[in-house]
Design an enzyme around this catalytic site. Structure first.
Site, PDB file in Angstrom:
ATOM      1  N   GLU A 280       5.785   6.389  -9.412  1.00  0.00           N
ATOM      2  CA  GLU A 280       4.290   6.000  -9.101  1.00  0.00           C
ATOM      3  C   GLU A 280       3.599   6.838  -8.349  1.00  0.00           C
ATOM      4  OE1 GLU A 280       3.631   1.711  -8.643  1.00  0.00           O
ATOM      5  OE2 GLU A 280       5.366   1.035  -9.164  1.00  0.00           O
TER       6      GLU A 280
ATOM      7  N   HIS B 231       0.605   1.086 -13.134  1.00  0.00           N
ATOM      8  CA  HIS B 231       1.294  -0.052 -13.343  1.00  0.00           C
ATOM      9  C   HIS B 231       2.695   0.372 -13.390  1.00  0.00           C
ATOM     10  CE1 HIS B 231       1.862  -3.834 -15.522  1.00  0.00           C
ATOM     11  NE2 HIS B 231       2.866  -3.200 -16.345  1.00  0.00           N
TER      12      HIS B 231
ATOM     13  N   ASP C  24      -4.081  -4.270 -18.939  1.00  0.00           N
ATOM     14  CA  ASP C  24      -2.897  -3.183 -19.078  1.00  0.00           C
ATOM     15  C   ASP C  24      -3.128  -2.412 -20.295  1.00  0.00           C
ATOM     16  OD1 ASP C  24      -1.974  -3.515 -16.500  1.00  0.00           O
ATOM     17  OD2 ASP C  24      -0.747  -5.407 -17.270  1.00  0.00           O
TER      18      ASP C  24
ATOM     19  N   GLY D 236       0.964  -1.320  -0.119  1.00  0.00           N
ATOM     20  CA  GLY D 236       0.113  -0.125  -0.012  1.00  0.00           C
ATOM     21  C   GLY D 236       0.870   1.259   0.142  1.00  0.00           C
ATOM     22  N   SER D 237       2.023   1.196  -0.472  1.00  0.00           N
ATOM     23  CA  SER D 237       2.732   2.581  -0.573  1.00  0.00           C
ATOM     24  C   SER D 237       1.984   3.644  -1.588  1.00  0.00           C
ATOM     25  CB  SER D 237       4.227   2.433  -1.040  1.00  0.00           C
ATOM     26  OG  SER D 237       4.273   1.970  -2.328  1.00  0.00           O
ATOM     27  N   ASN D 238       1.285   3.167  -2.484  1.00  0.00           N
ATOM     28  CA  ASN D 238       0.813   3.847  -3.560  1.00  0.00           C
ATOM     29  C   ASN D 238      -0.663   4.635  -2.680  1.00  0.00           C
ATOM     30  OD1 ASN D 238       1.760   4.389  -6.403  1.00  0.00           O
ATOM     31  ND2 ASN D 238       2.019   2.300  -5.945  1.00  0.00           N
TER      32      ASN D 238
ATOM     33  N   ILE E 202      -8.357  -9.486 -10.903  1.00  0.00           N
ATOM     34  CA  ILE E 202      -8.931  -9.189 -12.223  1.00  0.00           C
ATOM     35  C   ILE E 202     -10.379  -8.453 -11.630  1.00  0.00           C
ATOM     36  CG2 ILE E 202     -10.289  -9.793 -14.429  1.00  0.00           C
ATOM     37  CD1 ILE E 202      -6.907  -9.657 -14.420  1.00  0.00           C
TER      38      ILE E 202
ATOM     39  N   THR F 159      -9.753  -1.623 -18.580  1.00  0.00           N
ATOM     40  CA  THR F 159     -10.757  -2.005 -19.393  1.00  0.00           C
ATOM     41  C   THR F 159     -10.672  -3.599 -19.630  1.00  0.00           C
ATOM     42  OG1 THR F 159      -9.318  -2.308 -21.521  1.00  0.00           O
ATOM     43  CG2 THR F 159     -10.594  -0.232 -21.435  1.00  0.00           C
TER      44      THR F 159
END
Ligand code: GAR
Length: 191
Positions: free
Chosen positions: A174, A104, A145, A16-18, A87, A141
């Site tokens: 990121e 990503h 990616d 969870g660093s993002n 997914i 979508t």
């Protein structure tokens, strides 16, 4: 263009660093939107602790039907996949078309697709001998990616001696671009 305040759900699977970068940005009023809920498909995800420490509601959900229900119940506008390694179902993709973004760790379209996640991406980049790498935020979508790129940034990796060193450099990118992508989504959002 006018910016909107969006109700965000962040989906996570790992450290969870993002997510932390978004929590910190929110605290500094970097964007108008608010992280309303954090959902993990894994009970031991450290990201859940980060969210709890920030006073954000957390959920552990593995089933896509339960996930869809929770998103709708919470009136979520924007779903942010921040290291979410499951997914997303067709039903959720339809319901939230153009309103799901993913971070990503490569310069897509390079090093994307099935099996390309986390350190696997950086190993492939390291083995290729590429001199630069980076990160991409894109719309989600049903092509893994493959959705529209919202933001991308590069970094020089010619001095990196391992995949782990590349990963460290790319993570910094990121954390920058994800919060910027939220701003872009705010300005493009049609109410
Ligand atoms: C990040 O590097 C993110 O780009 C990657 O997982 C990591 C999660 O780190 N996502 C993917 O590879 C998705 N294909 P974090 O939990 O510290 O944010």
């Amino acid at each position: 263009m006018r910016n909107n305040s969006l109700r965000i759900a962040v989906l996570v699977s790992g450290s969870g660093s993002n997510l932390q970068a978004l929590i910190d940005a929110q605290k500094q009023d970097y964007f108008l939107s608010e992280i309303k809920i954090v959902i993990s498909n894994k009970a031991d995800s450290f990201a859940l602790k980060r969210a709890e420490d920030a006073g954000i509601k957390t959920y552990v959900i593995k089933d896509n039907k339960d996930l869809r229900k929770l998103l709708i119940e919470n009136d979520i506008d924007l779903i942010v996949l921040a290291g979410y390694l499951k997914i997303v179902s067709e039903e959720i993709l339809e319901e939230y078309e153009n309103r799901i973004i993913n971070i990503h760790p490569s310069l897509l379209p390079k090093y994307g697709g099935r099996g390309m996640y986390g350190i696997n991406v950086h190993r492939a980049v390291f083995e290729s001998g590429d001199k630069e790498s980076g990160a991409t935020v894109h719309k989600v979508t049903n092509v893994i990616d493959g959705g529209e790129i919202i933001m991308q940034n590069k970094t020089d990796i010619s001095d990196c001696k391992s995949a782990e060193e590349i990963q460290k450099k790319v993570l910094k990118i990121e954390h920058q671009i994800l919060k910027n992508a939220i701003k872009i989504m705010e300005s493009n959002y049609k109410i």
